[in-house]
Design a protein around this motif. Structure first.
Motif, PDB file in Angstrom:
ATOM      1  N   ASN A  81       0.827  -1.203   0.000  1.00  0.00           N
ATOM      2  CA  ASN A  81       0.000   0.000   0.000  1.00  0.00           C
ATOM      3  C   ASN A  81       0.864   1.257   0.000  1.00  0.00           C
ATOM      4  O   ASN A  81       0.592   2.217  -0.723  1.00  0.00           O
ATOM      5  CB  ASN A  81      -0.928   0.015   1.219  1.00  0.00           C
ATOM      6  N   TYR A  97      -6.470  -7.390   3.576  1.00  0.00           N
ATOM      7  CA  TYR A  97      -7.188  -7.473   4.844  1.00  0.00           C
ATOM      8  C   TYR A  97      -7.838  -8.843   5.025  1.00  0.00           C
ATOM      9  O   TYR A  97      -7.859  -9.388   6.134  1.00  0.00           O
ATOM     10  CB  TYR A  97      -8.268  -6.389   4.922  1.00  0.00           C
ATOM     11  N   SER A 156      -5.222  -3.691  -0.300  1.00  0.00           N
ATOM     12  CA  SER A 156      -6.118  -3.310   0.802  1.00  0.00           C
ATOM     13  C   SER A 156      -7.187  -4.383   1.001  1.00  0.00           C
ATOM     14  O   SER A 156      -7.174  -5.104   1.999  1.00  0.00           O
ATOM     15  CB  SER A 156      -6.771  -1.957   0.526  1.00  0.00           C
ATOM     16  N   GLY A 213     -11.595  -1.341  -3.309  1.00  0.00           N
ATOM     17  CA  GLY A 213     -11.664  -2.234  -2.153  1.00  0.00           C
ATOM     18  C   GLY A 213     -13.094  -2.603  -1.814  1.00  0.00           C
ATOM     19  O   GLY A 213     -13.398  -3.760  -1.497  1.00  0.00           O
ATOM     20  N   ALA A 221      -7.382   6.863   5.001  1.00  0.00           N
ATOM     21  CA  ALA A 221      -7.049   6.748   3.585  1.00  0.00           C
ATOM     22  C   ALA A 221      -6.715   8.099   2.958  1.00  0.00           C
ATOM     23  O   ALA A 221      -5.758   8.211   2.184  1.00  0.00           O
ATOM     24  CB  ALA A 221      -8.198   6.085   2.828  1.00  0.00           C
ATOM     25  N   SER A 226      -4.047  -1.020  -5.348  1.00  0.00           N
ATOM     26  CA  SER A 226      -3.965  -0.709  -3.918  1.00  0.00           C
ATOM     27  C   SER A 226      -5.280  -0.991  -3.210  1.00  0.00           C
ATOM     28  O   SER A 226      -5.291  -1.529  -2.095  1.00  0.00           O
ATOM     29  CB  SER A 226      -3.587   0.765  -3.732  1.00  0.00           C
ATOM     30  N   ARG A 243      -9.104   3.984  -4.722  1.00  0.00           N
ATOM     31  CA  ARG A 243      -8.644   2.932  -3.797  1.00  0.00           C
ATOM     32  C   ARG A 243      -9.808   2.409  -2.956  1.00  0.00           C
ATOM     33  O   ARG A 243     -10.009   1.188  -2.848  1.00  0.00           O
ATOM     34  CB  ARG A 243      -7.549   3.484  -2.881  1.00  0.00           C
TER      35      ARG A 243
END
Length: 282
Positions: free
Chosen positions: A24, A221, A217, A50, A81, A212, A46
């Motif tokens: 990231n 996660y 991300s 995600g 962010a 990213s 981003r």
């Protein structure tokens, strides 16, 4: 599944998750340094990428994407962010990651003190050493990071620390993260509209933002949350301290960023002090 195969699976999940977290920093830095994309657009793409990936994963599990999470957590996710992106306009990947993860851990330690935890002995020494390392990194000098960018990254770490604290009672982490990403998209849309006059959707910058958001991300996660059940809280916190080191190595090798003596000394103090505090807390 045998204990050996389970351990190998956990180890692989950890390795890929830490690479994703460091990625990231590298992706954001290279996008804002080497392409013309602006920080607001990078943040919006981003978060939207995600949100899309996590929504697909949750739908595949038969869950409603917005069933978990909350607006306060989404606000903290957005705060992290957006400050992260604007800070990386002027920070190296290594310095940004060090400030971010140092601020995260210090935020969570401060919350523990506010909640009645006692800070003494080696835990106190660890916190003082970490703070001294942070002060040393930010002292005036040729190798000190720009103060506004450093302040933004510290705010990003504060927001991520609060997000982590709120998330301890959020239930299924993947479902909560998906719901939070989706709720964060409107916040990102507002900042993009506010900065529309300076928007520059560079194709390569957009590509870095999508990777990213969706991979380092969203998917990162998911991998990390899959590994967490096999880890103690102390181990999980300590493992994440390797991210600034990975980012520093990646920045030097992939982005030709310098690793200064100040950065090395500050890293040793900040990460060593936090590691000491975490272990003594256990």
């Amino acid at each position: 599944m045998s204990r050996e195969s389970g351990g190998a699976r956990t180890a692989l999940l950890i390795v890929f998750a830490m690479l994703a977290f460091a990625g990231n920093s590298l992706l954001c830095r290279v996008a804002l340094r080497d392409t013309s994309i602006d920080a607001a657009t990078f943040t919006s793409i981003r978060l939207a990428s995600g949100a899309l990936l996590l929504a697909i994963l949750l739908r595949a599990r038969g869950k409603r994407p917005t069933a978990a999470g909350s607006w306060p957590m989404a606000a903290m996710l957005f705060g992290y962010a957006v400050c992260f992106s604007f800070a990386y306009r002027d920070l190296t990947a290594a310095t940004g990651a060090l400030l971010l993860f140092g601020a995260v851990q210090l935020t969570m330690t401060a919350y523990g003190l506010f909640s009645g935890e006692r800070l003494q002995g080696l835990r106190l020494v660890g916190v003082l050493v970490a703070i001294a390392g942070l002060v040393w990194l930010l002292l005036p000098g040729l190798s000190a990071p720009p103060y506004l960018a450093a302040a933004l990254m510290l705010v990003a770490g504060l927001a991520w620390g609060i997000y982590s604290l709120l998330g301890r009672k959020a239930g299924d982490p993947t479902a909560a993260t998906g719901g939070n990403f989706i709720r964060a998209v409107p916040f990102a849309a507002v900042i993009s509209l506010a900065a529309a006059a300076e928007a520059s959707p560079d194709p390569m910058g957009l590509f870095y933002a999508v990777v990213s958001g969706a991979v380092t991300s969203g998917l990162g996660y998911v991998l990390w949350y899959a590994a967490l059940p096999a880890l103690t809280a102390t181990s999980a916190a300590t493992i994440q301290l390797c991210v600034p080191a990975i980012a520093a190595l990646g920045g030097a090798v992939l982005l030709a960023e310098p690793i200064t003596a100040r950065l090395l000394l500050a890293s040793a103090a900040i990460l060593g002090g936090i590691a000491l505090t975490i272990r003594k807390k256990s």
